[in-house]
Structure formats: C-alpha cells, structure tokens
Design an enzyme around this catalytic site. Sequence first.
Site, short mmCIF file in Angstrom:
data_model
loop_
_atom_site.label_atom_id
_atom_site.label_comp_id
_atom_site.label_asym_id
_atom_site.label_seq_id
_atom_site.Cartn_x
_atom_site.Cartn_y
_atom_site.Cartn_z
N ASP A 37 0.85 -1.20 0.00
CA ASP A 37 0.00 0.00 0.00
C ASP A 37 0.89 1.25 0.00
OD1 ASP A 37 -2.21 1.64 0.22
OD2 ASP A 37 -2.66 1.12 2.29
N ARG A 65 -9.56 10.86 -11.70
CA ARG A 65 -8.93 10.79 -10.37
C ARG A 65 -8.37 9.42 -10.05
NH1 ARG A 65 -13.43 11.60 -6.57
NH2 ARG A 65 -11.80 11.42 -5.03
N LYS A 66 -8.51 8.46 -10.97
CA LYS A 66 -8.15 7.06 -10.66
C LYS A 66 -6.75 6.72 -11.17
CE LYS A 66 -11.99 5.35 -12.47
NZ LYS A 66 -13.07 4.38 -12.75
C1 LIG Z 1 2.41 18.91 -2.53
C2 LIG Z 1 2.64 17.45 -2.92
C3 LIG Z 1 2.11 16.48 -1.94
C4 LIG Z 1 2.29 15.06 -2.38
C5 LIG Z 1 1.82 14.11 -1.34
C6 LIG Z 1 1.49 12.85 -1.97
C7 LIG Z 1 1.29 11.80 -0.97
C8 LIG Z 1 0.96 10.50 -1.68
C9 LIG Z 1 1.50 9.32 -0.97
C10 LIG Z 1 0.43 8.64 -0.23
C11 LIG Z 1 0.87 7.29 0.23
C12 LIG Z 1 -0.22 6.72 1.04
C13 LIG Z 1 -0.05 5.27 1.34
C14 LIG Z 1 -1.13 4.77 2.23
C15 LIG Z 1 -2.50 5.10 1.65
C16 LIG Z 1 -3.62 4.67 2.53
O1 LIG Z 1 -3.55 3.70 3.22
S1 LIG Z 1 -5.06 5.64 2.48
C17 LIG Z 1 -6.10 4.85 3.73
C18 LIG Z 1 -7.02 3.83 3.20
N1 LIG Z 1 -7.99 4.39 2.28
C19 LIG Z 1 -9.00 5.18 2.72
O2 LIG Z 1 -9.15 5.52 3.87
C20 LIG Z 1 -9.96 5.63 1.67
C21 LIG Z 1 -11.40 5.52 2.17
N2 LIG Z 1 -12.32 5.73 1.03
C22 LIG Z 1 -12.68 6.97 0.68
O3 LIG Z 1 -12.38 7.96 1.32
C23 LIG Z 1 -13.51 7.10 -0.59
O4 LIG Z 1 -14.15 5.87 -0.87
C24 LIG Z 1 -12.62 7.47 -1.81
C25 LIG Z 1 -11.54 6.41 -2.08
C26 LIG Z 1 -11.96 8.86 -1.60
C27 LIG Z 1 -13.49 7.54 -3.06
O5 LIG Z 1 -14.63 8.31 -2.76
P1 LIG Z 1 -15.05 9.54 -3.69
O6 LIG Z 1 -14.00 10.57 -3.69
O7 LIG Z 1 -16.42 9.95 -3.25
O8 LIG Z 1 -15.06 8.92 -5.15
P2 LIG Z 1 -16.22 8.11 -5.88
O9 LIG Z 1 -17.04 9.12 -6.62
O10 LIG Z 1 -16.90 7.15 -4.97
O11 LIG Z 1 -15.36 7.25 -6.91
C28 LIG Z 1 -14.58 7.88 -7.90
C29 LIG Z 1 -14.27 6.83 -8.94
O12 LIG Z 1 -13.45 5.82 -8.32
C30 LIG Z 1 -14.11 4.53 -8.39
N3 LIG Z 1 -13.84 3.82 -7.14
C31 LIG Z 1 -13.91 4.31 -5.89
N4 LIG Z 1 -13.60 3.34 -5.00
C32 LIG Z 1 -13.35 2.23 -5.72
C33 LIG Z 1 -12.98 0.90 -5.36
N5 LIG Z 1 -12.78 0.54 -4.09
N6 LIG Z 1 -12.82 0.01 -6.36
C34 LIG Z 1 -12.98 0.36 -7.66
N7 LIG Z 1 -13.31 1.62 -8.04
C35 LIG Z 1 -13.51 2.53 -7.08
C36 LIG Z 1 -15.59 4.85 -8.58
O13 LIG Z 1 -16.25 3.77 -9.21
C37 LIG Z 1 -15.52 6.09 -9.46
O14 LIG Z 1 -15.23 5.69 -10.77
P3 LIG Z 1 -15.80 6.57 -12.03
O15 LIG Z 1 -17.28 6.61 -11.87
O16 LIG Z 1 -15.17 7.92 -11.92
O17 LIG Z 1 -15.33 5.82 -13.25
#
Ligand SMILES: CCCCCCCCCCCCCCCC(=O)SCCNC(=O)CCNC(=O)[C@H](O)C(C)(C)COP(=O)(O)OP(=O)(O)OC[C@H]1O[C@@H](n2cnc3c(N)ncnc32)[C@H](O)[C@@H]1OP(=O)(O)O
Length: 185
Positions: free
Chosen positions: A84, A129-130
């Site tokens: 991850d 966004r994907k």
């Molecule tokens: C200044 C520079 C700074 C740089 C700095 C960078 C830092 C970068 C390093 C980070 C490194 C982190 C490494 C650890 C990363 C964690 O461990 S993160 C913790 C675990 N994950 C979470 O807590 C996420 C929890 N889930 C959520 O918050 C929400 O479900 C999400 C993922 C934000 C998506 O929700 P949403 O924004 O409302 O999006 P939504 O409209 O539901 O879906 C958007 C699209 O994605 C698809 N989708 C969403 N979920 C899924 C799924 N599970 N499966 C398939 N498709 C999906 C939808 O079907 C939709 O597709 P389209 O219709 O657009 O074709």
Amino acid sequence: MSSTWTLPDDLDLPTRPDFFPAPGEALPQHWSKCFGCGDDQPSGMAMTFIAEEGIEVSGRLTVANRYQGGPGVIHGGILSVAFDETQGMACMLLGVPVVTGHLEIDFAKPIPLGSVLEFRARMDGMTGRKLYTSAEARIVEGPTAGDDVVATSRGLFLTIKPEHFTPMKDFVDGEATSPFGSSTL
Ligand SMILES: CCCCCCCCCCCCCCCC(=O)SCCNC(=O)CCNC(=O)[C@H](O)C(C)(C)COP(=O)(O)OP(=O)(O)OC[C@H]1O[C@@H](n2cnc3c(N)ncnc32)[C@H](O)[C@@H]1OP(=O)(O)O
C-alpha cells in the site's frame, strides 16, 4: 499467482515530472505519523523509498520479529501495508494527495523473519482521479534471498483534496510534526 485485476483500455500514462527526485534519490515521507513510513511513529514500519528510472519507485522493509504471522514468517497484513505504502509513493509522481480505494495481493512464497524485502511499484496509468498501480516484492537479504518474486500487488488510488482529512484532525495522536501532503517534492 492469480488475479482478476484488469486495467481499463483508456488509461493515460503520466510522464516523469521535473519536481520528482532523480533516480537513486530518496523520496520524502508523506506524513510523519504514518505507520508505514513516518519518522514520528515509534510502533511503525519506518519504510524508506527511492525514486527509480521512469515512473517507478522502490521501498525497503526489514521484517522485524514483531511482524510475525505464521511461525517464523511475515504476517500477510504487514506485507499488504508495505505494498500500500510503496504503490502510494509511486502516485507521488502526480504531486497531489491520494488514498487507496482498492488493493489486492498475491502471496507467492513464505517470507522468513529477518529478511530484507525490496518492493518495486509503478503507476500503470490513470484516468480522471483514478490511478492504477502495480508492484512486486523480492527478498534481497536473508536466508532465502534471490530473484524470485515473493508477492505481487495491484492497487487503485484516488486523488483527493487536502480537506479530505479535515474531519479527522481531532483524532491525530499527539502533535503532528508534518501535515499530510506537505512533502518537499
Ligand atoms: C504537494 C505534494 C504532496 C504530495 C503528497 C502525496 C502523498 C501521496 C502518498 C500517499 C501514500 C499513502 C499510502 C497509504 C494510503 C492509505 O492507506 S489511504 C487509507 C485507506 N484508504 C481510505 O481511507 C480511503 C477511504 N475511502 C474513501 O475515502 C472514498 O471511498 C474514496 C476512495 C476517496 C473515493 O470516494 P469519492 O471521492 O467519493 O469517489 P467516488 O465518486 O466514490 O469514486 C470515484 C471513482 O473511483 C471509483 N472507485 C472508488 N472506490 C473504488 C474501489 N474501491 N474500487 C474500484 N473503483 C472505485 C468509482 O467507481 C468512481 O469511478 P468513475 O465513476 O469515476 O469511473
């Protein structure tokens, strides 16, 4: 190994941006309290990451005794954290924060405690966004070190706005020494 993962046909492949560290240079942690990479997380895994050629990154993990699952081997959940983290780091190429939407792992070979693992991850493409990513792990030090791939992973990451974490700010443990997404990239 087996997987039901299929990439969409319409993906764009990002090019390596100028702000990304040169091949061989370290990548910064994305959040000091992260269990995977944070330097302000004493119980964490303290993974380190390096930029590779193209749009690839690598990460290292020493399999500590406390990561034990089955007798003498790494816990699958720990391996999943490492994937991850590494695949999330590959998404740093975009320079915007991401979270994991979907992650799937194939565990191919047992990994003894004390091994040093190298993970290699890349962005396979993006649409909207994907971000679609994949990675594999090899044992680079330890009694069973070699070129064999010991596990593989595929993950979908979604770009988010920094406000995504605003409702969580009261739950941060202690004083944050670096806000999420404040890496120096
Ligand atoms: C200044 C520079 C700074 C740089 C700095 C960078 C830092 C970068 C390093 C980070 C490194 C982190 C490494 C650890 C990363 C964690 O461990 S993160 C913790 C675990 N994950 C979470 O807590 C996420 C929890 N889930 C959520 O918050 C929400 O479900 C999400 C993922 C934000 C998506 O929700 P949403 O924004 O409302 O999006 P939504 O409209 O539901 O879906 C958007 C699209 O994605 C698809 N989708 C969403 N979920 C899924 C799924 N599970 N499966 C398939 N498709 C999906 C939808 O079907 C939709 O597709 P389209 O219709 O657009 O074709």
